[in-house]
Design an enzyme around this catalytic site. Structure first.
Site, PDB file in Angstrom:
ATOM      1  CE1 TYR A   1       6.162  -0.182  -6.822  1.00 48.41           C
ATOM      2  CE2 TYR A   1       3.918  -0.782  -6.258  1.00 48.41           C
ATOM      3  CZ  TYR A   1       5.273  -0.952  -6.098  1.00 48.41           C
ATOM      4  OH  TYR A   1       5.745  -1.891  -5.222  1.00 48.41           O
TER       5      TYR A   1
ATOM      6  CB  VAL B   1      17.437  -4.149  -0.183  1.00 48.28           C
ATOM      7  CG1 VAL B   1      17.570  -5.639  -0.527  1.00 48.28           C
ATOM      8  CG2 VAL B   1      15.966  -3.777  -0.099  1.00 48.28           C
TER       9      VAL B   1
ATOM     10  CE1 TYR C   1      16.569  -4.626  -3.936  1.00 48.50           C
ATOM     11  CE2 TYR C   1      17.986  -6.270  -4.949  1.00 48.50           C
ATOM     12  CZ  TYR C   1      17.828  -5.164  -4.147  1.00 48.50           C
ATOM     13  OH  TYR C   1      18.930  -4.576  -3.574  1.00 48.50           O
TER      14      TYR C   1
ATOM     15  CG  MET D   1      17.883   1.872  -7.391  1.00 48.97           C
ATOM     16  SD  MET D   1      19.248   1.515  -6.259  1.00 48.97           S
ATOM     17  CE  MET D   1      20.117   3.083  -6.250  1.00 48.97           C
TER      18      MET D   1
END
Length: 322
Positions: free
Chosen positions: A52, A151, A234, A237
């Site tokens: 992350y 989202v 944002y 994936m």
């Protein structure tokens, strides 16, 4: 209390342990919550893996969002029985957490704790995507990929509330009717046919694009944007970077931005945060906004929850419930 912890970074199924921990006395201004539900987000798994954007000090408890009930408070803003969500990473994969009052948002009565647990990240991300970069005029178009994501679904609902129209790219054609029923204006397969369809229609080009995939899908959004359009990333994936052709910069003058909702929460004025989450919470209470839940697991079933998150074909979020 019990909490899921990791003492080293690595594969979640290998490094996570459910362990007993002692409750410590509250400091002035702190609140203790009995956790009701916490999502298992991809970002949580990335945090455990050490991939992350930030790394917590170890040992650490995962859980970037969640909903709990106040069981003890040294804050005048929170009373026993209040329900709240955590706005900062507080290790929500636990039976209890204790946090500063500044890191909580009190929920209005009537919110399902599963829906409340998912309020922090996805609805707020959708709201910031739609309002944080440019103010589109009513009736104008935005385009997004992964429109079936949490989202993406929130974008569809909130865009409708703002009077905007949405062009939604998906990988599976069978999602079309479902998203149209949610309020989507157009649903297209995320392949080159989407660009050709827009060209053939002669319709106005979107000026805002929301990307959470990367790779070819992100490039497709660039080709769909009008000159001077804003391309906001944002998520990633596909785990593939953005490759921006020179021509799209030179001849279309596209702008490229990023959004990390955690950064907005940390930097925005407190009143702005309360206002945004207040509006989103009311949309949950009214039923206007709702996020699908795939499966709920008990805290001790965290290994099954993690496995489910990584399986294809999920229809909604996976949550841990205490």
């Amino acid at each position: 209390m019990q909490a899921i912890r990791f003492l080293e970074f690595g594969k979640p199924e290998q490094v996570l342990r459910l362990q007993p921990l002692d409750l410590t006395p509250l400091a002035e201004g702190e609140v203790r919550l009995r956790m009701l539900a916490a999502p298992v987000n991809p970002a949580d798994l990335n945090l455990i893996e050490g991939t992350y954007g930030v790394k917590p000090p170890l040992p650490a408890i995962p859980g970037i969002e969640g909903c709990g009930e106040v069981v003890e408070s040294r804050s005048p803003e929170f009373q026993t029985g209040d329900r709240a969500i955590v706005l900062r990473r507080a290790g929500s994969w636990a039976t209890h957490i204790q946090v500063s009052e500044d890191h909580l948002f009190k929920l209005p009565a009537g919110i399902d704790p599963l829906q409340g647990a998912m309020l922090k990240v996805n609805p707020a991300t959708a709201w910031r995507l739609l309002t944080g970069f440019v103010q589109p005029s009513p009736g104008s178009w935005i385009v997004q990929n992964a429109a079936n994501s949490a989202v993406g679904r929130c974008v569809i609902v909130l865009a409708k509330r703002l009077g905007l129209r949405t062009m939604n790219l998906v990988r599976r054609g069978e999602l079309r009717e479902e998203l149209l029923g949610l309020g989507a204006d157009e649903v297209l397969l995320d392949d080159d046919s989407a660009v050709e369809s827009l060209k053939a229609s002669g319709r106005e080009r979107p000026m805002l694009a929301f990307n959470c995939v990367g790779g070819e899908s992100a490039l497709r959004l660039m080709n769909l944007l009008g000159p001077g359009g804003i391309h906001v990333t944002y998520g990633a994936m596909a785990r593939r970077p953005l490759t921006v052709p020179n021509g799209l910069l030179i001849f279309k003058d596209l702008q490229f931005r990023g959004l990390w909702i955690t950064q907005w929460i940390e930097n925005a004025p407190r009143e702005e945060i309360r206002k945004v989450y207040g509006e989103l919470a009311e949309a949950l209470v009214s039923g206007e906004l709702s996020m699908p839940v795939d499966q709920v697991f008990p805290l001790e079933g965290f290994q099954s929850a993690i496995a489910r998150v990584q399986e294809p074909g999920r229809n909604g979020k996976v949550l841990l419930a205490v």
